[in-house]
Design a protein around this motif. Structure first.
Motif, PDB file in Angstrom:
ATOM      1  N   GLN A 316      -3.177 -22.702   1.554  1.00 36.14           N
ATOM      2  CA  GLN A 316      -2.317 -23.428   2.490  1.00 36.14           C
ATOM      3  C   GLN A 316      -2.371 -22.828   3.900  1.00 36.14           C
ATOM      4  N   GLY A 317      -3.580 -22.509   4.361  1.00 38.45           N
ATOM      5  CA  GLY A 317      -3.709 -21.982   5.706  1.00 38.45           C
ATOM      6  C   GLY A 317      -3.229 -20.550   5.870  1.00 38.45           C
ATOM      7  N   ARG A 318      -2.904 -19.909   4.760  1.00 42.33           N
ATOM      8  CA  ARG A 318      -2.459 -18.516   4.818  1.00 42.33           C
ATOM      9  C   ARG A 318      -3.402 -17.650   4.006  1.00 42.33           C
ATOM     10  N   ILE A 319      -3.358 -16.358   4.265  1.00 43.27           N
ATOM     11  CA  ILE A 319      -4.228 -15.405   3.585  1.00 43.27           C
ATOM     12  C   ILE A 319      -3.352 -14.416   2.830  1.00 43.27           C
ATOM     13  N   TRP A 320      -3.665 -14.237   1.543  1.00 45.60           N
ATOM     14  CA  TRP A 320      -2.908 -13.329   0.680  1.00 45.60           C
ATOM     15  C   TRP A 320      -3.823 -12.203   0.227  1.00 45.60           C
ATOM     16  N   SER A 321      -3.304 -10.974   0.330  1.00 48.23           N
ATOM     17  CA  SER A 321      -4.015  -9.811  -0.185  1.00 48.23           C
ATOM     18  C   SER A 321      -3.559  -9.564  -1.627  1.00 48.23           C
ATOM     19  N   LEU A 322      -4.517  -9.435  -2.543  1.00 45.95           N
ATOM     20  CA  LEU A 322      -4.223  -9.280  -3.965  1.00 45.95           C
ATOM     21  C   LEU A 322      -4.615  -7.885  -4.440  1.00 45.95           C
ATOM     22  N   VAL A 323      -3.681  -7.239  -5.149  1.00 47.77           N
ATOM     23  CA  VAL A 323      -3.963  -5.989  -5.852  1.00 47.77           C
ATOM     24  C   VAL A 323      -3.466  -6.172  -7.286  1.00 47.77           C
TER      25      VAL A 323
END
Length: 581
Positions: A316-323
């Protein structure tokens, strides 16, 4: 039922043993008595010379003892008989011929033991069965003659006695069985009642009532078990309360976290989420309705390798950092925990920082290059005439002014973004204020063959603004409108609104592409990607400064544009009361 069955078995075996023992004891006793009587009578009769008188005396004796007596000679022929009371029905011929009696052995002088003899005799016995205890003992009839005495008793009396004993044992057994049954049920109820209470209490605890207790106050094993059960329930209640507190604390921590937390169980299903994680899942499902959540591929990788996984996911136009890290239980992976952090702003700030450095470098490089080039031309005496010297000096001056303006705008923007926007608010007459700004650009617009108009369509007569700061905003907007409007076009400065003052700057110029509209208020952003320095040249900081000034007034600024049709910037200013509030 176990107690009753055990008692019935023991009672049956005990009764059988008593009857058998009584039967054996009574039979042996009767047998011994009959044998002693027979032996004694044989000796007595042998001592009497008158056998007939002795037989009469023996007959009276046997009649008293309900014993029959038969005397036989050496040939087994009957020579005398005495029937005992109650046994006159005995067939003597059959008795003497009975093999159990062993009369022949007695005639030869052997002393035998009594024997039980059965035979039938219909006339005097309805049952047709006669049971006798008989014995044959030798007797000396004369010095040269040997005979025998046969004595017999009916066993009916013995059987009657045994029947009475059996009846008594049966009655005692029935009474004992009934008593045992009553006692067993009483004992069972005494034992099972506290157990049923424990069961009911256990059900209440299983349903969540951890304050339930067993109301048993005895000192036996059941009481100790109840006390242990109550102690266990109390400790379980304390443990549940502690777990509930820890769960609430963990839930509060998860809810208050800015990062999204998702726990995936060993079946690969989402088990626990917090609000930011729910936003991520909702955004991903909305954007990719037919695709699975990307976390599952990372989960499979974690399960396969047992190592931590990090990545970035756009949604949705956003960036998520995953750990994502594995959850282990006794060296077995039973799930994974994923921590999601939205890094859109960080990525945007990084881009803005890089763009800022690139833009500042670009904006300063050009005037510096020009300053350096024209300065070298003067130093090297390339300009031969005073007019050329003056022209070069003028160019150096213009570029230095442009650099000064750029640096001042950068400093102003930096102070504004740091929250140091200084505005001196005062009451300003709207119409005269806008007419003064119009007069400022009339000649410039006329020189470029552009119509510059003022429209006043508002009931708001006064505004609570900083006139210098707001003039800076409007000047920037009007200047941009004139520079982006072709000859013969129109630029309008408009005031409208009834309660809220709306100031608009519209033009019929080239317009702004739709994909550039969200970024026009950012530093150094230009829709002109070629950064041409002609008519449309600028530093790219004016709109960013304008936005900060308008927001310092408590207002908002927006833009609407269509490529090839023109652009409209709208400033919404609140009234004086709202600004003070």
């Amino acid at each position: 039922m176990t107690i009753i069955a055990l008692f019935a078995l023991v009672l049956t075996l005990f009764s059988l043993m008593i009857v058998e023992s009584f039967d054996s004891f009574y039979f042996q006793r009767q047998t011994k008595t009959l044998q002693n009587v027979a032996e004694g009578l044989s000796q007595t009769l042998s001592a009497y010379p008158d056998k007939t008188a002795a037989l009469a005396m023996a007959s009276s004796f046997s009649a008293v003892h309900r014993t029959g007596l038969i005397m036989v000679d050496e040939n087994g022929e009957q020579i005398g008989q005495s029937e005992g009371a109650g046994i006159s029905f005995v067939p003597t011929e059959q008795l003497l011929k009975a093999p159990e009696l062993q009369l022949s052995e007695a005639l030869r002088g052997k002393h035998l033991a009594p024997a039980r003899i059965f035979f039938t005799h219909q006339p005097n016995n309805q049952n047709g069965t006669i049971q006798l205890l008989a014995i044959a003992v030798p007797i000396e009839l004369s010095p040269d003659k040997q005979g025998a005495i046969v004595m017999y008793q009916a066993i009916e009396d013995f059987d009657d006695t045994v029947k009475e004993v059996r009846k008594l044992i049966f009655v005692v057994g029935v009474v004992g069985f009934i008593s045992t049954t009553v006692f067993a049920f009483f004992l069972s109820s005494r034992i099972t009642y506290p157990l049923r209470q424990m069961k009911e209490t256990a059900h209440r605890i299983a349903e969540g009532d951890f304050h339930a207790e067993i109301p048993i106050r005895t000192t036996d094993e059941i009481g100790e078990l109840a006390a242990s059960f109550n102690s266990m329930a109390s400790h379980l209640n304390q443990l549940v309360v502690a777990l509930s507190k820890e769960k609430e604390q963990l839930s509060s921590v998860l809810r208050s976290m800015v990062d999204g937390v998702i726990m995936i169980d060993e079946q690969g299903k989402v088990a626990v989420t917090n609000p930011p994680a729910e936003h991520f899942l909702r955004d991903w499902t909305y954007e990719h309705p037919d695709e699975p959540i990307p976390l599952f591929s990372f989960y499979q990788q974690v399960v396969r390798t047992g190592m931590e996984v990090t990545d970035e996911i756009p949604a949705q136009g956003r960036i998520w950092s995953l750990v994502m890290i594995p959850l282990t239980d006794r060296e077995q992976i039973r799930g994974a925990v994923a921590v999601l952090r939205e890094i859109t702003r960080e990525r945007k700030l990084d881009k803005m920082r890089n763009d800022f450095v690139a833009n500042v470098s670009h904006e300063l490089r050009t005037p510096l290059s020009m300053l350096q080039g024209y300065s070298e031309a003067i130093v090297d005496d390339i300009a031969a005439t005073p007019e050329e010297h003056k022209e070069l000096a003028q160019i150096i001056y213009d570029e230095s002014v442009r650099m000064t303006k750029l640096v001042n705008e950068l400093l102003s923007l930096a102070r504004m973004e740091a929250g140091h926007v200084e505005v001196s608010l005062e009451t300003v007459e709207v119409r005269p204020y806008l007419e003064r700004i119009q007069r400022k650009f009339v000649n410039l617009a006329r020189e470029q063959d552009i119509h510059f108009l003022l429209e006043f369509n508002t009931t708001v007569e006064k505004a609570w603004i900083d006139p210098d700061r707001m003039e800076q905003v409007l000047t920037n907007l009007i200047d941009n409108a004139i520079r982006h409007t072709n000859e013969g076009g129109t630029v309008v400065l408009r005031a409208r609104g009834e309660q809220t003052l709306l100031l608009e700057v519209s033009d019929t110029g080239t317009g702004i592409p739709q994909e550039d509209l969200p970024f026009v208020f950012e530093r150094f952003y230009k829709a002109d990607k070629a950064r041409t320095r002609g008519k449309a040249g600028g530093t790219g900081l004016g709109l960013a400064i304008a936005k900060n000034i308008v927001e310092a007034h408590g207002g908002t600024i927006g833009v609407q544009s269509k490529l090839g049709e023109g652009t409209t910037f709208t400033i919404a200013l609140p009234d004086k009361h709202k600004q003070k509030t």
